[in-house]
Design a protein around this motif. Structure first.
Motif, PDB file in Angstrom:
ATOM      1  N   ARG A 219       0.754  -1.105   0.043  1.00 37.26           N
ATOM      2  CA  ARG A 219      -0.024   0.143   0.124  1.00 37.26           C
ATOM      3  C   ARG A 219       0.850   1.365  -0.111  1.00 37.26           C
ATOM      4  O   ARG A 219       0.587   2.164  -0.822  1.00 37.26           O
ATOM      5  CB  ARG A 219      -0.820   0.116   1.252  1.00 37.26           C
ATOM      6  CG  ARG A 219      -1.687   1.146   1.314  1.00 37.26           C
ATOM      7  CD  ARG A 219      -2.670   1.221   2.754  1.00 37.26           C
ATOM      8  NE  ARG A 219      -3.726   2.185   2.498  1.00 37.26           N
ATOM      9  CZ  ARG A 219      -3.412   3.408   2.998  1.00 37.26           C
ATOM     10  NH1 ARG A 219      -2.203   3.806   3.368  1.00 37.26           N
ATOM     11  NH2 ARG A 219      -4.224   4.478   3.037  1.00 37.26           N
ATOM     12  N   ALA A 220       2.080   1.336   0.686  1.00 39.25           N
ATOM     13  CA  ALA A 220       2.769   2.416   0.813  1.00 39.25           C
ATOM     14  C   ALA A 220       3.638   2.731  -0.452  1.00 39.25           C
ATOM     15  O   ALA A 220       3.613   3.697  -0.944  1.00 39.25           O
ATOM     16  CB  ALA A 220       3.883   2.126   1.891  1.00 39.25           C
ATOM     17  N   GLN A 221       4.154   1.518  -1.152  1.00 41.65           N
ATOM     18  CA  GLN A 221       4.608   1.716  -2.513  1.00 41.65           C
ATOM     19  C   GLN A 221       3.504   2.253  -3.685  1.00 41.65           C
ATOM     20  O   GLN A 221       3.799   3.290  -4.448  1.00 41.65           O
ATOM     21  CB  GLN A 221       5.475   0.588  -2.824  1.00 41.65           C
ATOM     22  CG  GLN A 221       6.550   0.338  -1.902  1.00 41.65           C
ATOM     23  CD  GLN A 221       7.095  -1.029  -2.290  1.00 41.65           C
ATOM     24  OE1 GLN A 221       6.972  -1.764  -3.595  1.00 41.65           O
ATOM     25  NE2 GLN A 221       7.823  -1.766  -1.647  1.00 41.65           N
ATOM     26  N   LEU A 222       2.243   1.675  -3.504  1.00 45.32           N
ATOM     27  CA  LEU A 222       1.423   2.065  -4.647  1.00 45.32           C
ATOM     28  C   LEU A 222       0.918   3.497  -4.273  1.00 45.32           C
ATOM     29  O   LEU A 222       0.678   4.365  -5.363  1.00 45.32           O
ATOM     30  CB  LEU A 222       0.164   1.087  -4.553  1.00 45.32           C
ATOM     31  CG  LEU A 222      -1.108   1.572  -5.444  1.00 45.32           C
ATOM     32  CD1 LEU A 222      -0.446   1.277  -6.756  1.00 45.32           C
ATOM     33  CD2 LEU A 222      -2.210   0.346  -5.410  1.00 45.32           C
ATOM     34  N   SER A 223       0.645   3.998  -2.805  1.00 48.25           N
ATOM     35  CA  SER A 223       0.373   5.198  -2.611  1.00 48.25           C
ATOM     36  C   SER A 223       1.706   6.238  -3.203  1.00 48.25           C
ATOM     37  O   SER A 223       1.140   7.404  -3.586  1.00 48.25           O
ATOM     38  CB  SER A 223       0.199   5.568  -1.338  1.00 48.25           C
ATOM     39  OG  SER A 223      -0.896   4.444  -0.734  1.00 48.25           O
ATOM     40  N   ALA A 224       2.908   5.658  -2.902  1.00 45.64           N
ATOM     41  CA  ALA A 224       3.837   6.918  -3.385  1.00 45.64           C
ATOM     42  C   ALA A 224       3.821   6.912  -4.889  1.00 45.64           C
ATOM     43  O   ALA A 224       4.107   8.100  -5.664  1.00 45.64           O
ATOM     44  CB  ALA A 224       5.364   6.345  -2.792  1.00 45.64           C
ATOM     45  N   TYR A 225       3.327   5.877  -5.544  1.00 46.04           N
ATOM     46  CA  TYR A 225       3.541   6.043  -7.122  1.00 46.04           C
ATOM     47  C   TYR A 225       2.510   6.857  -7.727  1.00 46.04           C
ATOM     48  O   TYR A 225       2.722   7.703  -8.318  1.00 46.04           O
ATOM     49  CB  TYR A 225       3.532   4.552  -7.589  1.00 46.04           C
ATOM     50  CG  TYR A 225       3.473   4.385  -9.148  1.00 46.04           C
ATOM     51  CD1 TYR A 225       4.305   4.839  -9.865  1.00 46.04           C
ATOM     52  CD2 TYR A 225       1.975   4.190  -9.763  1.00 46.04           C
ATOM     53  CE1 TYR A 225       4.284   4.821 -11.403  1.00 46.04           C
ATOM     54  CE2 TYR A 225       1.894   3.970 -11.024  1.00 46.04           C
ATOM     55  CZ  TYR A 225       3.008   4.528 -11.815  1.00 46.04           C
ATOM     56  OH  TYR A 225       2.765   4.373 -13.210  1.00 46.04           O
ATOM     57  N   ILE A 226       1.096   6.773  -6.978  1.00 42.33           N
ATOM     58  CA  ILE A 226       0.034   7.561  -7.198  1.00 42.33           C
ATOM     59  C   ILE A 226       0.409   9.178  -6.854  1.00 42.33           C
ATOM     60  O   ILE A 226       0.280  10.097  -7.658  1.00 42.33           O
ATOM     61  CB  ILE A 226      -1.099   7.282  -6.443  1.00 42.33           C
ATOM     62  CG1 ILE A 226      -1.511   5.720  -6.777  1.00 42.33           C
ATOM     63  CG2 ILE A 226      -2.088   8.103  -6.558  1.00 42.33           C
ATOM     64  CD1 ILE A 226      -2.820   5.174  -5.928  1.00 42.33           C
ATOM     65  N   GLN A 228       3.195  10.386  -6.927  1.00 42.14           N
ATOM     66  CA  GLN A 228       4.468  10.759  -8.121  1.00 42.14           C
ATOM     67  C   GLN A 228       3.703  11.196  -9.475  1.00 42.14           C
ATOM     68  O   GLN A 228       3.693  12.139  -9.951  1.00 42.14           O
ATOM     69  CB  GLN A 228       5.194   9.768  -8.272  1.00 42.14           C
ATOM     70  CG  GLN A 228       6.392   9.455  -7.301  1.00 42.14           C
ATOM     71  CD  GLN A 228       7.196   8.323  -7.496  1.00 42.14           C
ATOM     72  OE1 GLN A 228       7.374   7.701  -8.474  1.00 42.14           O
ATOM     73  NE2 GLN A 228       7.989   7.873  -6.456  1.00 42.14           N
ATOM     74  N   ARG A 229       2.629  10.424  -9.772  1.00 42.46           N
ATOM     75  CA  ARG A 229       1.776  10.671 -11.019  1.00 42.46           C
ATOM     76  C   ARG A 229       1.066  11.871 -10.851  1.00 42.46           C
ATOM     77  O   ARG A 229       0.848  12.905 -11.710  1.00 42.46           O
ATOM     78  CB  ARG A 229       0.734   9.424 -11.108  1.00 42.46           C
ATOM     79  CG  ARG A 229       1.563   8.168 -11.552  1.00 42.46           C
ATOM     80  CD  ARG A 229       1.925   8.232 -13.043  1.00 42.46           C
ATOM     81  NE  ARG A 229       0.700   8.455 -14.025  1.00 42.46           N
ATOM     82  CZ  ARG A 229      -0.087   7.217 -14.484  1.00 42.46           C
ATOM     83  NH1 ARG A 229       0.373   5.970 -14.078  1.00 42.46           N
ATOM     84  NH2 ARG A 229      -0.999   7.463 -15.201  1.00 42.46           N
ATOM     85  N   VAL A 230       0.441  12.233  -9.652  1.00 38.35           N
ATOM     86  CA  VAL A 230      -0.271  13.525  -9.362  1.00 38.35           C
ATOM     87  C   VAL A 230       0.692  14.680  -9.508  1.00 38.35           C
ATOM     88  O   VAL A 230       0.188  15.583 -10.141  1.00 38.35           O
ATOM     89  CB  VAL A 230      -0.987  13.436  -8.022  1.00 38.35           C
ATOM     90  CG1 VAL A 230      -1.528  14.795  -7.755  1.00 38.35           C
ATOM     91  CG2 VAL A 230      -2.133  12.294  -8.265  1.00 38.35           C
ATOM     92  N   ALA A 231       1.923  14.552  -8.960  1.00 35.86           N
ATOM     93  CA  ALA A 231       2.646  15.772  -8.905  1.00 35.86           C
ATOM     94  C   ALA A 231       3.241  15.798 -10.224  1.00 35.86           C
ATOM     95  O   ALA A 231       3.694  16.956 -10.671  1.00 35.86           O
ATOM     96  CB  ALA A 231       3.995  15.274  -8.074  1.00 35.86           C
ATOM     97  N   ALA A 232       3.297  14.788 -11.036  1.00 34.32           N
ATOM     98  CA  ALA A 232       3.675  15.009 -12.548  1.00 34.32           C
ATOM     99  C   ALA A 232       2.812  15.370 -13.550  1.00 34.32           C
ATOM    100  O   ALA A 232       2.913  15.635 -14.736  1.00 34.32           O
ATOM    101  CB  ALA A 232       4.501  13.759 -12.915  1.00 34.32           C
ATOM    102  N   GLY A 233       1.491  15.686 -12.870  1.00 32.14           N
ATOM    103  CA  GLY A 233       0.410  16.000 -13.702  1.00 32.14           C
ATOM    104  C   GLY A 233      -0.233  14.880 -14.763  1.00 32.14           C
ATOM    105  O   GLY A 233      -0.844  15.112 -15.629  1.00 32.14           O
TER     106      GLY A 233
END
Length: 309
Positions: A219-226, A228-233
């Motif tokens: 869950r922690a890794q998937l949340s971090a990936y999400i 990153q996607r939000v921050a990158a637009g």
């Protein structure tokens, strides 16, 4: 502060302790929506009549048991209430067993029991908790939560009582159900050196149990990936994302000593006249349930199923 799931009484013998039940489990899974890959619009579901194809509103949906292909017994809310046990606001302790008598496979879901302070339940609560601690026993009780009867274990944990729902015997598969051939796990000859090495390995990896040291890494890794996607637009917008919002009892202060004494006398087979405190602690007499109507065969009714819009 979590809301109480259930408010009622713990009962054993003639003792009745007002308590409140709180969920001890907190799920934190990530919630995902289903979108149409063509335009990223949300996929919604409809309750559809499989014969007419028309959508069925919630107030027209009933629950039914299919006892034979195409034949149903339609049940109303009153039918479910009639089938429910008469005691719906008490955890009735039936017996006490040693703490180590219950294997881990029987435990299902934990809840916290807290004394109902408005109903002056602190003294009885503390008395039961301390008695369980000293005797190293747990109480086996029956309780109704959300219209379903459960078997439960009342376990002292620090300053609180834990009510852990138990699985019924028929809910677990037996080892015989695995279909293993006889003699598959007969112990082979074990070399003493191998046994010593295995014991040393277990000892070297042993340590205290600290649940706070363990985390859901996925869950922690998937949340971090999400994030990153939000921050990158790298996000998508849905054309229409509106969402509609989803749709106790008091107790008198009793003489605990008198109730405990009378309960012990009953267990020892001594007859004693009813005391006012005992009468007050007893459960009310259940009303006689009306006679059930025999199940009738019916044509296959308009049943609802989900269809993706």
């Amino acid at each position: 502060m979590p809301r109480p799931v259930w408010r009622g009484h713990i009962t054993f013998g003639l003792v009745s302790i007002p308590v409140m039940l709180y969920a001890a489990e907190h799920r934190s899974e990530l919630q995902f929506r289903m979108l149409d890959s063509r335009n990223h619009a949300r996929v919604r579901y409809e309750r559809v009549n499989e014969e007419t194809g028309a959508e069925v509103p919630w107030d027209r949906i009933v629950r039914a048991f299919e006892y034979d292909a195409g034949n149903y017994v339609v049940l109303s809310d009153e039918d479910f209430q009639r089938a429910a046990p008469e005691s719906s606001h008490s955890a009735d302790i039936e017996c006490f067993v040693p703490q180590d008598a219950i294997c881990a496979k029987w435990f299902d879901k934990p809840y916290y029991l807290a004394p109902d302070r408005k109903a002056k339940g602190e003294k009885g609560y503390a008395l039961l908790r301390d008695a369980l601690k000293k005797s190293r026993r747990v109480g086996i009780a029956t309780v109704v939560i959300r219209t379903r009867a459960h078997l439960a274990a009342l376990i002292p944990e620090g300053e609180v009582l834990l009510l852990n729902l138990l699985r019924y015997h028929q809910e677990l598969h037996g080892v015989d159900d695995l279909g293993l051939p006889a003699g598959t796990f007969e112990a082979p000859k074990i070399n003493p050196r191998e046994r010593d090495m295995a014991e040393q390995l277990v000892e070297s990896m042993s340590g205290p149990w600290r649940p706070q040291d363990w985390h859901d890494e996925y869950r922690a890794q998937l949340s971090a990936y999400i994030d990153q996607r939000v921050a990158a637009g790298q996000v998508e917008s849905s054309p229409d994302d509106d969402e509609a919002p989803a749709p106790p009892r008091s107790s008198n202060v009793l003489d605990m000593t008198a109730l405990l004494k009378r309960s012990l006398e009953r267990r020892q087979g001594k007859a004693a006249p009813d005391a006012p405190q005992a009468k007050a602690a007893r459960k009310p007499t259940a009303r006689k349930a009306p006679a059930r109507k025999p199940a009738t065969k019916a044509r296959k009714p308009a049943s609802g199923r989900k269809r993706a819009a």
